[in-house]
Write an enzyme that holds these catalytic residues in place. Structure first.
Site, mmCIF file in Angstrom:
data_model
loop_
_atom_site.group_PDB
_atom_site.id
_atom_site.type_symbol
_atom_site.label_atom_id
_atom_site.label_comp_id
_atom_site.label_asym_id
_atom_site.label_seq_id
_atom_site.Cartn_x
_atom_site.Cartn_y
_atom_site.Cartn_z
ATOM 1 C CB SER A 144 -43.546 65.936 -7.743
ATOM 2 O OG SER A 144 -43.456 65.976 -6.283
ATOM 3 C CE1 TYR A 157 -37.938 66.365 -8.440
ATOM 4 C CE2 TYR A 157 -39.683 66.966 -6.866
ATOM 5 C CZ TYR A 157 -39.136 66.124 -7.583
ATOM 6 O OH TYR A 157 -39.468 64.742 -7.886
HETATM 7 N N1 LIG Z 1 -39.152 59.504 -4.663
HETATM 8 C C1 LIG Z 1 -40.105 60.404 -4.427
HETATM 9 O O1 LIG Z 1 -40.470 60.752 -3.249
HETATM 10 C C2 LIG Z 1 -40.798 61.224 -5.596
HETATM 11 C C3 LIG Z 1 -41.858 61.723 -5.322
HETATM 12 C C4 LIG Z 1 -42.569 62.654 -6.398
HETATM 13 C C5 LIG Z 1 -42.091 62.238 -7.661
HETATM 14 N N2 LIG Z 1 -40.972 61.712 -7.938
HETATM 15 C C6 LIG Z 1 -40.407 61.447 -9.292
HETATM 16 O O2 LIG Z 1 -40.323 60.147 -9.696
HETATM 17 C C7 LIG Z 1 -39.325 59.961 -10.676
HETATM 18 C C8 LIG Z 1 -38.344 58.705 -10.288
HETATM 19 O O3 LIG Z 1 -37.764 59.394 -9.223
HETATM 20 P P1 LIG Z 1 -37.250 58.188 -8.180
HETATM 21 O O4 LIG Z 1 -37.545 58.797 -6.938
HETATM 22 O O5 LIG Z 1 -37.426 56.907 -8.500
HETATM 23 O O6 LIG Z 1 -35.581 58.554 -8.202
HETATM 24 P P2 LIG Z 1 -34.340 57.819 -8.619
HETATM 25 O O7 LIG Z 1 -33.089 58.585 -8.322
HETATM 26 O O8 LIG Z 1 -34.377 56.421 -7.607
HETATM 27 O O9 LIG Z 1 -34.427 57.440 -9.779
HETATM 28 C C9 LIG Z 1 -34.177 58.153 -10.926
HETATM 29 C C10 LIG Z 1 -33.658 57.523 -12.156
HETATM 30 O O10 LIG Z 1 -33.594 58.643 -13.092
HETATM 31 C C11 LIG Z 1 -32.286 58.551 -13.890
HETATM 32 N N3 LIG Z 1 -31.889 59.762 -14.493
HETATM 33 C C12 LIG Z 1 -31.509 60.981 -13.791
HETATM 34 N N4 LIG Z 1 -31.365 61.717 -14.745
HETATM 35 C C13 LIG Z 1 -31.575 61.100 -16.111
HETATM 36 C C14 LIG Z 1 -31.275 61.766 -17.306
HETATM 37 N N5 LIG Z 1 -30.760 62.898 -17.687
HETATM 38 N N6 LIG Z 1 -31.562 60.898 -18.417
HETATM 39 C C15 LIG Z 1 -31.909 59.352 -17.996
HETATM 40 N N7 LIG Z 1 -32.121 59.000 -17.102
HETATM 41 C C16 LIG Z 1 -31.680 59.807 -15.762
HETATM 42 C C17 LIG Z 1 -31.309 58.082 -12.593
HETATM 43 O O11 LIG Z 1 -30.123 57.465 -12.979
HETATM 44 C C18 LIG Z 1 -32.167 57.182 -11.858
HETATM 45 O O12 LIG Z 1 -32.012 55.794 -12.220
HETATM 46 C C19 LIG Z 1 -38.722 61.346 -10.948
HETATM 47 O O13 LIG Z 1 -39.264 62.114 -12.013
HETATM 48 C C20 LIG Z 1 -38.900 61.985 -9.530
HETATM 49 O O14 LIG Z 1 -38.896 63.470 -9.528
HETATM 50 C C21 LIG Z 1 -40.532 61.058 -6.918
#
Ligand SMILES: NC(=O)c1ccc[n+]([C@@H]2O[C@H](COP(=O)([O-])OP(=O)(O)OC[C@H]3O[C@@H](n4cnc5c(N)ncnc54)[C@H](O)[C@@H]3O)[C@@H](O)[C@H]2O)c1
Length: 261
Positions: A144, A157
């Site tokens: 991130s 986080y």
């Molecule tokens: N959305 C953003 O703005 C953003 C920015 C930077 C980084 N990220 C990172 O991107 C990645 C995906 O996030 P997203 O935004 O798509 O979120 P999201 O909530 O849409 O998806 C996350 C997925 O991870 C799954 N998950 C959670 N805990 C878990 C576990 N213990 N074991 C297996 N699966 C698990 C959830 O069920 C969900 O389907 C994450 O690592 C997040 O930190 C997101």
């Protein structure tokens, strides 16, 4: 255009039921890879796999808790008994908790570190022996921008993503001589359930929630949210032979946020 070298190869995506992970699974499938859609949300992962299969791709769903070592091992065993190989891994599953050092509970700190940092480590560690046996492979972590620049109110986080950044470089150094490439993407704000829950937690009501969402855009030079597809494109590129000389890289995809502030 170079021939598609991905047909018949296998990719694991964690967090595949939603958001960025879902998009990564779709992109891998479109390249012709067999995709193991892994998530703690089994029904969500099954839906994504079913859609890929309906569209003519190869997919399989598996429930995993990335913070739990036996569960991660079972996910990798599932991939091996399915196709016999793991060529690419997107270790993407993640969660967020609100709070700065003084307001964050130890429970939330541990939960976020266990999923985001330990989970990334366990997932990559379980896949590595099979990649080494197969002559090489590519791992991409979802880090991130908050691992690279400070942001208020999300101490656990940010720290967990900092660990992912360091792990990326460490694993890239440790396994380069076995032809394993390890890179990370560092997304800025992408509208998904995870980012929405962050702003929901800060808003008193729907109107304030909408105002907070709009304020996000203002911070970005390109004046919009990123899309899940824009992150997935980079992840699948980094896993491809086109990125064959890239390893140990942490690449922001952030609408100019980090460099142009
Ligand atoms: N959305 C953003 O703005 C953003 C920015 C930077 C980084 N990220 C990172 O991107 C990645 C995906 O996030 P997203 O935004 O798509 O979120 P999201 O909530 O849409 O998806 C996350 C997925 O991870 C799954 N998950 C959670 N805990 C878990 C576990 N213990 N074991 C297996 N699966 C698990 C959830 O069920 C969900 O389907 C994450 O690592 C997040 O930190 C997101």
């Amino acid at each position: 255009m170079a021939p598609d070298t991905h047909i018949g190869t296998t990719a694991i995506v964690t967090g595949a039921a939603s958001g960025i992970g879902r998009s990564i699974a779709d992109h891998f499938a479109a390249e012709g890879r067999a995709v193991l859609c892994a998530d703690i949300n089994r029904a969500g992962a099954e839906k994504v796999a079913a859609t890929i299969i309906k569209d003519g791709g190869h997919a399989r769903a598996v429930e995993v808790d990335v913070a739990d070592e036996p569960s991660v091992q079972a996910m990798v065993d599932d991939a091996i008994s399915w196709t016999g190989q793991i060529d690419a891994l997107a270790a993407n599953a993640g969660i967020m908790a609100e709070g700065s050092a003084l307001t964050l509970s130890l429970e939330d700190w541990t939960r976020v570190m266990s999923t985001n940092a330990t989970g990334a480590f366990l997932t990559a560690r379980a896949a590595l022996p099979h990649m080494i046996d197969g002559g090489g492979g590519a791992i991409v972590f979802t880090a991130s921008t908050v691992a690279l620049a400070g942001m208020k109110g999300i101490a656990a986080y940010s720290a967990s993503k900092g660990a992912v950044v360091a792990l990326t470089r460490q694993m890239a150094a440790d396994y380069a001589d076995q032809n394993i490439r390890v890179n990370a993407v560092a997304p800025g704000a992408v509208r998904t359930p995870l980012s929405e829950s962050h702003f929901r937690a800060r808003a008193e009501d729907d109107a304030e929630f909408e105002t907070l969402l709009e304020a996000v855009i203002d911070r970005y030079p390109l004046k919009r949210w990123g899309t899940t597809a824009e992150i997935a494109d980079l992840v699948t590129f980094l896993c491809s032979d086109r990125a064959g000389w890239m390893t140990g890289q942490i690449i922001p995809v952030d609408g100019g946020l980090l460099e142009l502030r």
